[in-house]
Design an enzyme around this catalytic site. Sequence first.
Site, PDB file in Angstrom:
ATOM      1  N   THR A 199       0.871  -1.184   0.000  1.00 22.71           N
ATOM      2  CA  THR A 199       0.000   0.000   0.000  1.00 22.71           C
ATOM      3  C   THR A 199       0.901   1.224   0.000  1.00 22.71           C
ATOM      4  OG1 THR A 199      -0.033   0.061   2.397  1.00 22.71           O
ATOM      5  CG2 THR A 199      -1.775  -1.186   1.338  1.00 22.71           C
ATOM      6  N   GLU A 343      -5.958  -3.745  -0.660  1.00 22.65           N
ATOM      7  CA  GLU A 343      -6.372  -4.865   0.189  1.00 22.65           C
ATOM      8  C   GLU A 343      -7.569  -5.631  -0.373  1.00 22.65           C
ATOM      9  OE1 GLU A 343      -5.541  -1.860   1.092  1.00 22.65           O
ATOM     10  OE2 GLU A 343      -4.615  -1.772   3.068  1.00 22.65           O
ATOM     11  N   LYS A 455     -14.806  17.528  10.932  1.00 26.26           N
ATOM     12  CA  LYS A 455     -15.763  17.501  12.032  1.00 26.26           C
ATOM     13  C   LYS A 455     -15.967  18.922  12.536  1.00 26.26           C
ATOM     14  CE  LYS A 455     -17.179  13.930  15.009  1.00 26.26           C
ATOM     15  NZ  LYS A 455     -16.920  12.997  16.054  1.00 26.26           N
ATOM     16  N   TRP A 460     -20.409  16.036  10.872  1.00 26.29           N
ATOM     17  CA  TRP A 460     -19.474  15.709   9.794  1.00 26.29           C
ATOM     18  C   TRP A 460     -19.787  16.507   8.534  1.00 26.29           C
ATOM     19  CZ3 TRP A 460     -19.034   9.613   9.769  1.00 26.29           C
ATOM     20  CH2 TRP A 460     -18.278   9.232  10.881  1.00 26.29           C
TER      21      TRP A 460
HETATM   22  P1  AMP Z   1      -5.193   2.113  -2.971  1.00 27.22           P
HETATM   23  O1  AMP Z   1      -4.976   0.981  -2.051  1.00 27.22           O
HETATM   24  O2  AMP Z   1      -3.982   2.956  -3.198  1.00 27.22           O
HETATM   25  O3  AMP Z   1      -5.838   1.716  -4.244  1.00 27.22           O
HETATM   26  O4  AMP Z   1      -6.227   3.103  -2.233  1.00 27.22           O
HETATM   27  C1  AMP Z   1      -7.488   2.680  -1.825  1.00 27.22           C
HETATM   28  C2  AMP Z   1      -8.322   3.859  -1.410  1.00 27.22           C
HETATM   29  O5  AMP Z   1      -8.629   4.690  -2.534  1.00 27.22           O
HETATM   30  C3  AMP Z   1      -9.677   3.477  -0.869  1.00 27.22           C
HETATM   31  O6  AMP Z   1      -9.612   3.045   0.463  1.00 27.22           O
HETATM   32  C4  AMP Z   1     -10.437   4.772  -1.047  1.00 27.22           C
HETATM   33  O7  AMP Z   1     -10.157   5.698  -0.018  1.00 27.22           O
HETATM   34  C5  AMP Z   1      -9.888   5.323  -2.333  1.00 27.22           C
HETATM   35  N1  AMP Z   1     -10.796   5.011  -3.444  1.00 27.22           N
HETATM   36  C6  AMP Z   1     -10.684   4.042  -4.354  1.00 27.22           C
HETATM   37  N2  AMP Z   1     -11.708   4.094  -5.231  1.00 27.22           N
HETATM   38  C7  AMP Z   1     -12.508   5.113  -4.855  1.00 27.22           C
HETATM   39  C8  AMP Z   1     -13.736   5.672  -5.335  1.00 27.22           C
HETATM   40  N3  AMP Z   1     -14.350   5.219  -6.430  1.00 27.22           N
HETATM   41  N4  AMP Z   1     -14.257   6.709  -4.653  1.00 27.22           N
HETATM   42  C9  AMP Z   1     -13.660   7.216  -3.555  1.00 27.22           C
HETATM   43  N5  AMP Z   1     -12.510   6.740  -3.061  1.00 27.22           N
HETATM   44  C10 AMP Z   1     -11.932   5.698  -3.693  1.00 27.22           C
END
Ligand code: AMP
Length: 560
Positions: A199, A343, A455, A460
């Site tokens: 990540t 994940e 917040k 929120w």
């Molecule tokens: P990554 O592991 O780098 O792909 O990041 C994952 C994170 O990207 C998720 O936990 C979300 O916070 C964000 N994310 C992925 N897809 C979306 C989406 N369609 N809308 C909003 N946030 C997203």
Amino acid sequence: MLSTMQDVPLTVTRILHHGMTIHGTSQVITWTGGSEPQRRSFAEVGGRATQLAGALRDALGVTGDERVATLLWNNSEHVEAYFAIPAMGAVLHTLNLRLPPEQLVWIVNHAADRVVIVNGSLLPLLAPLLPHLPTVEHVVVAGPGDRTALDEAVAARTAAGVPVQVHAYEELIAGRPTAFDAFDWPELDERSAAAMCYTSGTTGDPKGVAFSHRSIYLHSMQVNMAESMGLTDQDTTLIVVPQFHVNAWGLPHATFMTGVSMLMPDRFLQPGPLAEMIERERPTHAAAVPTIWQGLLAEIADRPRDLTSMARVTIGGSACPPALMEAYDKLGVRLCQAWGMTETSPLGTMSHPPAGLTAEEAWPYRVTQGRFPAGVEARVAGPDGGFQPWDGESAGELEVRGPWVAGAYYGGAGDEPFRPADKFSEDGWLRTGDVGVISPDGYLTLTDRAKDVIKSGGEWISSVELENALMAHPDVAEAAVVAVPDERWGERPLATVVLREGASAGYAELKEFLAGKIAKWQVPERWSVVAAVPKTSVGKFDKKVIRKQYADGELDVTRL
Ligand code: AMP
């Protein structure tokens, strides 16, 4: 009663064999920046993957579950590595070429990568790191590039008594048998690791997710379902999302199952070349984060191009602003939002509206993050420790579980998987860190990352909602909203805005525009016009940087 069914392991090897035989004529098309892209059939790519596996085992001595890393653009060699490495029983470790050098070093050492396959054009990035990567014994260079820095690094390693060998990809695989059966593919346990990905590590050290053969197989089937990307051998998909970003959202493995041709941009990721490859190669589908689609839109406003072949686009990685969806609707390109994370392999949801709706009725569904497939169970953890009803209103942190969802991270003490309590619930669900609501019919709407929630006076405010509303203003190219400390309310939103070229909208006008769309108390009073929104290594808004810029007094903030 025991079932009477065969227990055949679900492996990447099986996908490789299927793709290179049943779909042998489908193609991997890699952009070269020249007059003709490179075209290889799945049969050829599969043959080259077989050669690569042979070379890694016989020439480089890769055995067992050793890690073989890739530092590659999206291209044919990277697809070959996607199949050769897991199918030979080793673990494919895709490296994010946009990470800061110290994070790359940390990740390679943590995974104990033994081999790195690198594009020649990326040698200036890898070479200076090599003296800090003692586990790396072999570097395999694909494609042209300046080798000066690499030669220096190799000399330094030799002098230090930790030698590293360099190989040219084409020479390494040349002359080896290409027939699938010519390599002694091992019988694999479907639960063993096939690939790993860290990540991006915005907080704390990066965390390794190790995908299994089984999870990749099942995830690929989901990607191919009509309720997800639903592509067939009639399609060509333009895979802009990097292969180091959660396995390019699973597309290379999924496409080998169904014979979808892949159009790979290699290092040509700027809007101009992307527009050109779409016009010339006419892909029917594409996948990328919103930033890419914003950039392409600006490009074709200046130099109109025919994008109409690309009927469907999968957009995810961060929230898709509805205004962007509308703009592409007008071009005949339908953006479909997907939510997921490293994940979750990553496919978690996709926003296809339910059947039987008019375009107008479908719109509110299209702008959600989408619906969960059968393989992903979801629940929303409320603030009081219980779980929220699916009423479209009760917000909380999204938790998920399923056969392609991580249950732990790689490499705690003694290399045991570890499960930090903020990431996994006691009963084993993944805590996503995403905050949102689920509607009675199972559509997810995300309002924030837990750490980005604003917040204000105990209530929120959704930064995503404010950003989407701002980006609907014709003068706004991009908008990112973050929480900043406020004496009276605890926190208040700060709006940072990138204006389009030649745009004139002032803060008062933008405030007025928001007041018509958002509850009045949520409208920000702090504003800053910025040249660009800072982005993470995978093209998402980097709010951590914005908050720091604000705290350090680096932003020119107007209060009204
Ligand atoms: P990554 O592991 O780098 O792909 O990041 C994952 C994170 O990207 C998720 O936990 C979300 O916070 C964000 N994310 C992925 N897809 C979306 C989406 N369609 N809308 C909003 N946030 C997203």
